[in-house]
Motif scaffolding. Structure first.
Motif, PDB file in Angstrom:
ATOM      1  N   LEU A 143      31.933  36.191  35.404  1.00 33.12           N
ATOM      2  CA  LEU A 143      32.592  37.458  35.097  1.00 33.12           C
ATOM      3  C   LEU A 143      31.969  38.022  33.825  1.00 33.12           C
ATOM      4  O   LEU A 143      31.945  37.355  32.794  1.00 33.12           O
ATOM      5  N   GLY A 161      43.877  41.475  38.494  1.00 32.71           N
ATOM      6  CA  GLY A 161      44.167  42.132  39.763  1.00 32.71           C
ATOM      7  C   GLY A 161      43.357  41.490  40.880  1.00 32.71           C
ATOM      8  O   GLY A 161      42.565  40.585  40.655  1.00 32.71           O
ATOM      9  N   GLN A 177      39.818  28.506  27.704  1.00 30.55           N
ATOM     10  CA  GLN A 177      40.754  28.590  28.810  1.00 30.55           C
ATOM     11  C   GLN A 177      40.024  28.242  30.106  1.00 30.55           C
ATOM     12  O   GLN A 177      38.811  28.405  30.208  1.00 30.55           O
ATOM     13  N   TYR A 180      40.233  28.811  34.391  1.00 30.26           N
ATOM     14  CA  TYR A 180      40.778  29.617  35.477  1.00 30.26           C
ATOM     15  C   TYR A 180      40.272  29.075  36.815  1.00 30.26           C
ATOM     16  O   TYR A 180      39.185  28.513  36.900  1.00 30.26           O
ATOM     17  N   GLN A 218      39.673  30.370  40.882  1.00 30.32           N
ATOM     18  CA  GLN A 218      39.631  31.494  41.813  1.00 30.32           C
ATOM     19  C   GLN A 218      39.474  30.940  43.221  1.00 30.32           C
ATOM     20  O   GLN A 218      38.442  30.370  43.564  1.00 30.32           O
ATOM     21  N   HIS A 247      41.671  36.164  43.221  1.00 32.17           N
ATOM     22  CA  HIS A 247      41.282  36.535  41.873  1.00 32.17           C
ATOM     23  C   HIS A 247      41.485  35.334  40.948  1.00 32.17           C
ATOM     24  O   HIS A 247      42.219  34.410  41.282  1.00 32.17           O
ATOM     25  N   PRO A 248      40.825  35.329  39.776  1.00 25.99           N
ATOM     26  CA  PRO A 248      41.002  34.199  38.846  1.00 25.99           C
ATOM     27  C   PRO A 248      42.458  34.082  38.397  1.00 25.99           C
ATOM     28  O   PRO A 248      43.107  35.082  38.091  1.00 25.99           O
ATOM     29  N   PHE A 268      44.898  31.832  35.725  1.00 24.87           N
ATOM     30  CA  PHE A 268      44.904  30.984  34.527  1.00 24.87           C
ATOM     31  C   PHE A 268      45.467  29.610  34.851  1.00 24.87           C
ATOM     32  O   PHE A 268      46.518  29.482  35.489  1.00 24.87           O
ATOM     33  N   GLN A 292      45.007  26.277  28.588  1.00 28.10           N
ATOM     34  CA  GLN A 292      44.265  26.600  27.375  1.00 28.10           C
ATOM     35  C   GLN A 292      44.197  25.369  26.482  1.00 28.10           C
ATOM     36  O   GLN A 292      45.168  24.623  26.348  1.00 28.10           O
ATOM     37  N   PHE A 299      36.354  28.473  36.507  1.00 24.94           N
ATOM     38  CA  PHE A 299      35.696  29.132  35.383  1.00 24.94           C
ATOM     39  C   PHE A 299      36.262  28.620  34.069  1.00 24.94           C
ATOM     40  O   PHE A 299      37.486  28.494  33.931  1.00 24.94           O
ATOM     41  N   PHE A 312      33.234  34.368  29.777  1.00 18.31           N
ATOM     42  CA  PHE A 312      33.371  33.469  30.916  1.00 18.31           C
ATOM     43  C   PHE A 312      32.060  32.746  31.204  1.00 18.31           C
ATOM     44  O   PHE A 312      30.971  33.309  31.069  1.00 18.31           O
TER      45      PHE A 312
END
Lengths: 113, 111
Positions: A43, A105, B33, B35, B37, B42-43, B45, B48, B88, B101
């Motif tokens: 990203l 989103g 952090q 994540y 997906q 979408h990623p 969380f 952390q 990620f 990222f």
């Protein structure tokens, strides 16, 4: 739960068109972000905003602009779309502060023909 | 700007095998952090890490932050098909709200 809504899931536009991608969040978050996601590149941050009418360039702002007239809405604008802007675009929001998670989103898959 | 390297880019495992992804930075990080997906999603969380040498666990997932706060890892014990997705890391330097990222590690699990 935080809801981040992007206006379109899929979008097809032509080279040279002006393209608007809209993002709305419902949790009164101060921060909003626009990323693009490409295979193998993760990203990449395009622009972010930490307050209404405030914006900061990310790592790849060229060819893009943003607008934040209201706290809940953050728009990404492709001034003159080009084929290399074909990508998945993700919007995210977070509370202000260095330890806050980002909420994403569902993304807009944009194709520029 | 800050760069965060994540390896491997892809990992294919048999269900039940372990999996690890690594994240490295050339600069000292404020926090990191993680994540996940899912395919087509979408990623989201996961967790952390803030303190030097910190280790946190979520069921079969173990997250570590290096002593020098320049690297981190995510380890999954006995993978399941529900673990499929791209993981990620996202690093924050000294201040501010922006994250950098990593490229992500795409995990596939063969049943």
């Amino acid at each position: 739960d935080v809801k981040v809504t992007q206006s379109s899931r899929y979008l097809v536009k032509r080279t040279g068109e002006k393209v608007f991608l809209e993002c709305v969040q419902d949790m009164d978050h101060e921060n909003m972000f626009w990323y693009r996601q490409d295979p193998g590149l993760g990203l990449r941050l395009i622009y972010f905003s930490y307050d209404v009418k405030m914006k900061e360039k990310g790592d790849i702002p060229e060819g893009y602009s943003v607008s934040r007239e209201k706290k809940e809405r953050f728009s990404l604008i492709l001034e003159s779309a080009s084929t290399n802007q074909t990508s998945m675009y993700l919007c995210a929001s977070s509370l202000i502060g260095g330890n806050q998670p980002q909420h994403f989103g569902d993304g807009t898959r944009l194709s520029i023909l | 700007g800050q760069q965060v390297m994540q390896i491997p880019q892809y990992q294919h495992v048999q269900e039940g095998e372990d999996f690890t992804t690594y994240c490295n930075s050339s600069t000292t990080l404020s926090n990191i952090q993680w994540y996940k997906q899912r395919p087509g999603g979408h990623p989201v969380f996961l967790i952390q890490l803030v303190k030097s040498g910190e280790v946190k666990k979520q069921k079969r997932l173990t997250f570590q932050f290096g002593e020098a706060k320049k690297n981190s890892s995510l380890h999954i014990t006995a993978t399941q098909t529900t673990d499929v997705g791209t993981y990620f890391c996202a690093a924050r330097e000294t201040s501010g709200s922006r994250l950098t990222f990593g490229e992500g590690t795409q995990l596939t699990v063969n049943p």
